[in-house]
Design an enzyme around this catalytic site. Sequence first.
Site, mmCIF file in Angstrom:
data_model
loop_
_atom_site.group_PDB
_atom_site.id
_atom_site.type_symbol
_atom_site.label_atom_id
_atom_site.label_comp_id
_atom_site.label_asym_id
_atom_site.label_seq_id
_atom_site.Cartn_x
_atom_site.Cartn_y
_atom_site.Cartn_z
ATOM 1 N N SER A 100 -16.354 34.700 35.066
ATOM 2 C CA SER A 100 -15.192 33.991 34.530
ATOM 3 C C SER A 100 -14.670 32.919 35.481
ATOM 4 O O SER A 100 -14.125 31.911 35.040
ATOM 5 C CB SER A 100 -14.065 34.986 34.218
ATOM 6 O OG SER A 100 -13.720 35.741 35.365
ATOM 7 N N ASP A 262 -2.733 35.636 32.530
ATOM 8 C CA ASP A 262 -3.076 37.054 32.668
ATOM 9 C C ASP A 262 -2.783 37.610 34.055
ATOM 10 O O ASP A 262 -3.072 38.775 34.330
ATOM 11 C CB ASP A 262 -4.548 37.281 32.315
ATOM 12 C CG ASP A 262 -5.506 36.571 33.273
ATOM 13 O OD1 ASP A 262 -5.031 35.823 34.157
ATOM 14 O OD2 ASP A 262 -6.727 36.761 33.118
ATOM 15 N N HIS A 265 -6.607 35.625 36.737
ATOM 16 C CA HIS A 265 -7.429 34.439 36.942
ATOM 17 C C HIS A 265 -6.570 33.270 37.415
ATOM 18 O O HIS A 265 -5.375 33.220 37.158
ATOM 19 C CB HIS A 265 -8.144 34.064 35.640
ATOM 20 C CG HIS A 265 -9.178 35.065 35.222
ATOM 21 N ND1 HIS A 265 -8.871 36.156 34.413
ATOM 22 C CD2 HIS A 265 -10.492 35.157 35.514
ATOM 23 C CE1 HIS A 265 -9.968 36.865 34.223
ATOM 24 N NE2 HIS A 265 -10.968 36.291 34.873
#
Length: 376
Positions: A100, A262, A265
């Site tokens: 990610s 979130d 990240h």
Amino acid sequence: MSPAGSTRRQRSRQRNLASRWQPLRSASQPPVARRVAKATALGAGLAALTTAAGYALLLGQARQARRVIPLAEAPPPRGDGVYGAKFPGEPITMVILGDSSAAGYGVHRPRETPGALLATGTSRRLRRPVRLYRFAVVGCLSAGLRPQVDAALEREPDVAVILIGGNDVTNRTPHVMAVRYLVEAVRELRAAGAQVVVGTCPDLGAIQPIKPPLRWLARRWSRQLAAAQTVAVVEAGGLTVSLGDLLGPRFAAEPTRMFAWDHFHPSAEGYAIAAAALLPTVLAALGARPERRPSLVGDQGVRSLPAAAQEAARHAGTEVRAVRVDGREHGPGGRWAQLRRRGAWFGHPRSGETGGPPETPAPLDGATTSTVEERA
């Protein structure tokens, strides 16, 4: 008196004497033994209880972190395409592989992804178009690099950027296994003629939802994996840049600005900082010459590869590359490697420009070199 009678009397006297001391020995020895046994049992019980409590605490913290950090809801924007199409020449093909952090999860615009930032910076610096392909997958472990590499090789890349390792830490993948998959990817890309730059495992101890003592363990595991990745990648012919806690101080100071929604990240600005650390090494891998080149004569920045890897894991933004010393690749401690901390390229003057800090090797102690030659 007969000798037999005298012998019987002596034996009787000894038995009487022994019977007098026996109660004393019986009264003194068993309590000592019982105290030792109790202490031993108590110590073992406390140790087991402490271990169980610590393990339960870590499990509880991990569950709490998973509740705070939501699962991925949608893939990040791709950002694939040609950057700097106005420039002449054949486009440079760049591929982005990994998890990610490589995909840019947490941003909303293609231009904010790490791949787009690196492609834009490379195009502007080299004044050539860059064709970008992103194959990174959210949630990928090192074991998942295989299909990404296969897809990337079909594009015949000039440079591959890999960001991987965070999910291996959270899933407790053995370092040996995670590194093996990464090395296989690097070797295949290098065999196909691509330059490879690996951003090593970030420091998960910098993530705010992870609390001590789990945070301390996450930091230790992250650094151990980053050091192992560095050694293996450089041995395989790639370059590494330690990401470490590159964003940690900024995250701590400005969490709402540097974190994505979130809280795990990076935000768009966080990714820009990471890309700024990677870009100079990407340019160096492609053969770009900095305006002001650091001196490679003497002992600056050179160590054995294992020592360099440990140093880089502790200092974010440090590049590690293989070098030759006096024409030799190996020294007493293993392969020679050089550490550099290159200046960022986004939002700051480039090396050699007015007001811009020159590119400098990382200051190290105890190197034993005389003439250093670079080897990409």
